[in-house]
Enzyme design. Structure first.
Site, PDB file in Angstrom:
ATOM      1  N   TYR A  93      -6.603   2.950 -35.660  1.00  0.00           N
ATOM      2  CA  TYR A  93      -7.246   3.965 -34.833  1.00  0.00           C
ATOM      3  C   TYR A  93      -8.728   4.073 -35.153  1.00  0.00           C
ATOM      4  O   TYR A  93      -9.167   3.990 -36.292  1.00  0.00           O
ATOM      5  CB  TYR A  93      -6.564   5.327 -34.952  1.00  0.00           C
ATOM      6  CG  TYR A  93      -6.261   5.825 -36.344  1.00  0.00           C
ATOM      7  CD1 TYR A  93      -7.013   6.840 -36.916  1.00  0.00           C
ATOM      8  CD2 TYR A  93      -5.184   5.314 -37.077  1.00  0.00           C
ATOM      9  CE1 TYR A  93      -6.725   7.323 -38.180  1.00  0.00           C
ATOM     10  CE2 TYR A  93      -4.883   5.796 -38.336  1.00  0.00           C
ATOM     11  CZ  TYR A  93      -5.667   6.798 -38.890  1.00  0.00           C
ATOM     12  OH  TYR A  93      -5.384   7.270 -40.152  1.00  0.00           O
ATOM     13  N   HIS A 122       0.074  15.615 -37.141  1.00  0.00           N
ATOM     14  CA  HIS A 122      -1.194  16.117 -37.644  1.00  0.00           C
ATOM     15  C   HIS A 122      -2.191  16.218 -36.486  1.00  0.00           C
ATOM     16  O   HIS A 122      -2.414  15.231 -35.784  1.00  0.00           O
ATOM     17  CB  HIS A 122      -1.782  15.188 -38.696  1.00  0.00           C
ATOM     18  CG  HIS A 122      -0.857  14.885 -39.843  1.00  0.00           C
ATOM     19  ND1 HIS A 122      -1.108  13.870 -40.738  1.00  0.00           N
ATOM     20  CD2 HIS A 122       0.314  15.465 -40.241  1.00  0.00           C
ATOM     21  CE1 HIS A 122      -0.136  13.836 -41.646  1.00  0.00           C
ATOM     22  NE2 HIS A 122       0.742  14.788 -41.355  1.00  0.00           N
TER      23      HIS A 122
END
Length: 501
Positions: free
Chosen positions: A136, A72
């Site tokens: 993240y 992605h």
């Protein structure tokens, strides 16, 4: 658990994909476990990691070895690390116009190794251990609007030739990830958009023309005060600012003498100070780069040549409002203040006025035979084409770039034409000579003489408006000589106001 390398020095390694950087982290461990500084802004930015404006922290927990996610490409920058276990990561450049489009980088991440992933680079990983926790940091909030801009590519694309440690046939992969398009069918991720304010002015038109010439105008939005009044706080709600990476503010109030009147004073402060302050606050809050145009009028003109760090000393209301705008924009972390003087572009300006007057003086049927022009104000012309090219250069556009690749250090840069310093009368005489060979029709006078019979308010003007160009030249942009630009490109573009008999 992965064998973690303890006590490494913090370091950054390039990957061959622009902006994608591997970070070796200093992990301190003993029999109890380990500790690390996962994100350390000062140390990491000093090593070349961009100053990530973190607004969200996400964690992906993977129960079993073989869980595979991606690929992605998302519309934000992210800093990826592992809190527990290890992953095999694969990254693919899916940015439109990128020199490394389609390039793949792979490596294994564990608690001692992280990676900075720029917007538009496809991200995927495969858990190599049960119970892997992958985290993240991102610089934009998730939204449905942003999700619509995602780009995907197939994990099994033979063109990418990713060698997954656990074959995909044996891995746990979602149906959606199995059915993403091959690279040849991918819609690349477009750059973040650029908003140009004041698009109907001389500089705004030049920026639009250059964007069209460079093939990047599709990623630009253009507005003027009739559609976006930047001094109105309510006007900012019409934009989704998370979609923008740059704002180029070409809007300003430039009626120098009218700014000395009560109505003009209010209008100048609104356009030149309040507007830029609101724009700077918005850009700072969304991590947007702001380009703002300044003026020689922020100085009193006592110095023969003005450097970028000279203290402000404006003589007029216009100059005061421009200085206030500069101060406000300087508070935006990512800003370029581009200071110019004596701007000439497409529209009404000094050169076009002089060309028209030259035609009249050359016309036997016109009673006008002489024009008085000030000769004690000194500076250089700035052509808007040159300004637009300089702005693109500062932003990092190089040789056919579809998005900035090598931005210059933020800050203030003087940007005018290069060449000799001249008076308005010198420039007028040059225009007259190039136009009709009648430079003698220009009569030099002092500023005091010129305005002696003026009715209404007259703003004080700096005597010396020449700006030092060494800082701009130091980052690789050398402006055109204003006399050459005037003679070779600008004057030939002006059609006669009326034919000379």
């Amino acid at each position: 658990m992965a064998d973690i390398a303890f006590e490494k020095d913090l370091s950054v390694t390039e990957t061959g994909i622009g902006g994608l950087k591997v970070v070796d982290l200093a992990v301190h461990g003993d029999s109890r476990g380990w500790f690390k500084e996962n994100w350390q802004r000062a140390k990491m930015t000093a090593l070349g990691i961009p100053d990530l404006r973190v607004v969200q922290n996400n964690v992906s927990y993977n129960e079993r070895r073989g869980v595979t996610r991606g690929i992605h490409a998302e519309p934000w920058d992210k800093f990826i690390s592992v809190a527990r276990g290890s992953v095999f990561g694969a990254w693919v450049d899916l940015r439109e116009g990128s020199a490394t489009y389609g390039k793949v980088y792979t490596c294994t991440l564990d608690p001692s190794k992280a990676i900075y992933v720029p917007r538009g680079v496809g991200n995927s990983f495969q858990a190599l251990e049960d119970g892997t926790a992958y985290t993240y940091l991102v610089d934009a909030h998730w939204s449905l609007e942003l999700k619509r801009t995602y780009t995907f590519v197939n994990l099994a694309d033979p063109e990418l030739a990713i060698e997954w440690p656990i074959p995909l046939a044996e891995a746990t992969v979602s149906e959606a990830d199995l059915n993403h398009p091959m690279l040849g069918d991918v819609t690349p991720m477009a750059p973040k958009r650029t908003l140009v304010t004041g698009c109907n002015g001389q500089l705004g038109r030049a920026v639009r023309a250059l964007a069209e010439e460079r093939g990047v105008a599709k990623d630009f939005d253009f507005c003027d005060i009739d559609t976006f009044d930047m001094s109105d706080p309510a006007a900012y709600a019409q934009y989704d600012w998370s979609l923008y990476g740059t704002v180029i503010n070409c809007g300003a109030y430039t009626a120098v003498d009218r700014a000395e009147t009560p109505g003009g004073r209010a209008a100048a402060w609104k356009a030149n100070a309040t507007g830029p302050a609101l724009l700077a606050r918005t850009c700072a809050g969304h991590g947007i780069t702001l380009v703002h145009v300044s003026s020689d009028y922020v100085f009193d003109g006592t110095a023969e040549v003005h450097t970028e760090d000279e203290p402000f000393s404006p003589l007029s209301v216009y100059g005061q409002t421009k200085a206030a705008g500069d101060i406000a924009v300087g508070g935006c972390p990512k800003h370029y203040i581009v200071r110019s003087s004596w701007v000439i572009g497409d529209g009404k300006n000094f050169v076009r006025t002089m060309a028209a007057l030259s035609d009249r003086c050359a016309d036997p049927g016109d009673a006008l035979n002489q024009v008085t022009v000030v000769d004690d104000q000194l500076g250089r012309l700035t052509f808007t084409r040159d300004m637009a090219e300089g702005i693109f250069w500062l932003l990092g556009y190089r040789d056919g770039d579809k998005e900035p690749s090598c931005p210059c250090e933020p800050g203030t840069y003087n940007l005018t034409g290069s060449g000799k310093v001249a008076s308005w009368a010198d420039i007028a005489a040059r225009v007259f000579e190039l136009r009709n060979g009648n430079a003698s029709a220009v009569k030099p006078v002092s500023t005091e003489e010129y305005y002696a019979g003026a009715k209404g308010s007259v703003a004080s003007r700096p005597i010396c408006s020449a700006l030092c160009l060494l800082k701009l030249e130091g980052v690789g942009f050398v402006p055109c000589d204003w006399e050459e630009e005037l003679m070779e490109r600008y004057m030939p573009s002006i059609s006669p106001v009326r034919p000379v008999q």
